[in-house]
Design an enzyme around this catalytic site. Sequence first.
Site, PDB file in Angstrom:
ATOM      1  N   HIS A   1     -17.364   7.380   6.121  1.00 16.81           N
ATOM      2  CA  HIS A   1     -17.521   8.401   5.221  1.00 16.81           C
ATOM      3  C   HIS A   1     -18.898   9.431   6.080  1.00 16.81           C
ATOM      4  CE1 HIS A   1     -19.057  11.465   2.199  1.00 16.81           C
ATOM      5  NE2 HIS A   1     -17.602  11.415   1.782  1.00 16.81           N
TER       6      HIS A   1
ATOM      7  N   HIS B   1       7.110   7.903   8.373  1.00 19.99           N
ATOM      8  CA  HIS B   1       7.713   8.138   7.269  1.00 19.99           C
ATOM      9  C   HIS B   1       9.154   8.844   7.182  1.00 19.99           C
ATOM     10  CE1 HIS B   1       4.582   7.412   4.323  1.00 19.99           C
ATOM     11  NE2 HIS B   1       3.693   7.164   5.556  1.00 19.99           N
TER      12      HIS B   1
ATOM     13  N   HIS C   1      42.597  -0.841   4.507  1.00 25.00           N
ATOM     14  CA  HIS C   1      41.573  -1.199   4.973  1.00 25.00           C
ATOM     15  C   HIS C   1      41.266  -2.802   4.553  1.00 25.00           C
ATOM     16  CE1 HIS C   1      38.767   2.190   5.519  1.00 25.00           C
ATOM     17  NE2 HIS C   1      39.927   2.391   5.795  1.00 25.00           N
TER      18      HIS C   1
ATOM     19  N   THR D   1       2.808  10.907   9.813  1.00 29.93           N
ATOM     20  CA  THR D   1       2.474  10.804   8.381  1.00 29.93           C
ATOM     21  C   THR D   1       3.263  11.710   7.372  1.00 29.93           C
ATOM     22  OG1 THR D   1       0.270  10.209   9.094  1.00 29.93           O
ATOM     23  CG2 THR D   1       0.564  10.788   6.864  1.00 29.93           C
TER      24      THR D   1
ATOM     25  N   ARG E   1       0.928  -1.216   0.064  1.00 33.91           N
ATOM     26  CA  ARG E   1       0.021  -0.059   0.100  1.00 33.91           C
ATOM     27  C   ARG E   1       0.936   1.606  -0.081  1.00 33.91           C
ATOM     28  NH1 ARG E   1      -1.921   3.968   3.642  1.00 33.91           N
ATOM     29  NH2 ARG E   1      -0.950   2.653   5.247  1.00 33.91           N
TER      30      ARG E   1
ATOM     31  N   HIS F   1       4.109   4.093  12.751  1.00 31.44           N
ATOM     32  CA  HIS F   1       4.182   4.063  11.390  1.00 31.44           C
ATOM     33  C   HIS F   1       4.744   5.496  11.013  1.00 31.44           C
ATOM     34  CE1 HIS F   1       2.093   3.566   7.324  1.00 31.44           C
ATOM     35  NE2 HIS F   1       2.445   4.654   7.396  1.00 31.44           N
TER      36      HIS F   1
HETATM   37 ZN   LIG Z   1       1.821   6.068   5.489  1.00 27.96          ZN
END
Ligand SMILES: [Zn+2]
Length: 529
Positions: free
Chosen positions: A78, A208, A303, A178, A12, A206
């Site tokens: 809604h 971002h 290295h 968000t 999603r 959640h």
């Molecule tokens: Zn999101």
Amino acid sequence: MRKVEIYDTTLRDGAQSEGVSYSLQDKIDIVQRLDDFGVHYVEGGWPYSNPKDKELFSFFKKHPLKKAKLVPFGSTAHPSSPPSKDKNLISLVEAGSEYVTIFGKSWDLHVRDVLRVSEKDNLRIIYESVKFLKKRGKKVFYDAEHFFDAYKHNKEYTLRTLRAALEGGCDLLVFCDTNGGTLPWELKSIVKEVKEILGLKNFGVHCHNDLGLAVINSLISIEDGCSHIQGTINGYGERCGNADLISVIGILELKMGFKIFPAKKLEELTELSHFVSEISNIAPQDNQPFVGRSAFAHKGGVHIDAVIKNPTCYEHINPLLVGNKRRFLVSELAGKSTLVIKAKELEFDLDKKSPQAKRIHELVQQLEKEGYQFEAAEGSFKLLLHHVLRKYKKFFELLGFRVIVEKREDNKLISEATVKLKIKDKLEHTVAEGDGPVNALDNALRKAIEKFYPSLGKMHLTDFKVRVLDQKSGTAARVRVLIQCQDEKETWRTCGVSANIIEASYNALVDSIEYKLLKDMKKEREDKF
Ligand SMILES: [Zn+2]
């Protein structure tokens, strides 16, 4: 140790990445791969607004997953319809899953300007929507959209929206950053405060990645009770993306001591990342933590010398733990010892004092002088080793090629390529068109070779770079073409050099095809024994 669950939203939020579009089959493949890895929840999308997502849920009703829970996503009802008449909520119920996720508005600004309802109505909508789903036996994750911005602007109202979801019976509150603009210490203190005020035992986040902080923001509240992390594979997502679950999983398992996945699963992390990048048609990111091809690549002589003595000197973990590889980069500056190590890494035994080592060293120096760069084109280097050490027979022999570019009166540009090859003692003469001369040449080569080696169909070109080597010569300058190809398992790069860009491209393309065929031949041999 406390439990942390991983919630994947690649299908999603990840699908919101620029340029990403998944077919139904792509989605099925990703869900199954995530299930196989052991991810707890896989968000399957919006069954209401996207018919493809609806089909995905129907498919998995018939083909149940092993462990992962497939979760449909939708919004609260809604404002104009009661939940029992709301098509979006009904579609969530009809998806037939145990869990559902709905998001609601936390921020008064959004309630007023976007949803355009009264603050009171928004609370009612949240409460009624969650309650509706609970009554139908669903376990409900409530994503509090814009939670952190909302809390900073209007603490009281934001808390009331969360209370509405809790009173409706939601099983877990998920705090969403968000817009991705929250700092880790802000996030941690807000979460801690809210947890105390509401008496929460656990919660989810959640995040971002607009500040490049989504991974740390996802992990920082674990000690305060965060038990559910939402993100996407490789951090795909709108704008700067979501929390990269590859990093989240790597850090949880290897740095924070969590045992989330069955033993050995972590060794599939690199392959999981690659698999999703392949299906998403996004070239893998070389410097991606844990799984990038440069994540354990060593270049500087000092290295390399130290890593040979003890890898811990320049590596934070053993790359094998996440299925990645240590790489030593070849360059003309490197001595014979680096070549020997490099050869070993590619499974060739090379004695430093042997005539072959001398020959390879000379070849590398000579070719790099001509403009080859093996550091970035390991595929071509591997083929060079094969040529010198194994003297393998080439898969095909070029008898000639021709490329025509025609600009027509109607302003259309046509590219057409013809190749003449000898494959398995047969003569192949094919012609193909393409978007440009290199694409036409690629198509013609494949058309001829794929008949004999069908696995070539799995390989595709993901990057093409041209570099002018001696700029002073103007249009007569030599160019280096570097191409990147990938199949479902691996990414590799090859290069070609010539004063003619088409010939340089041809050389790089042929190396890539030979690399793929050699790799498959080796795999076939291994499978047989
Ligand atoms: Zn999101």
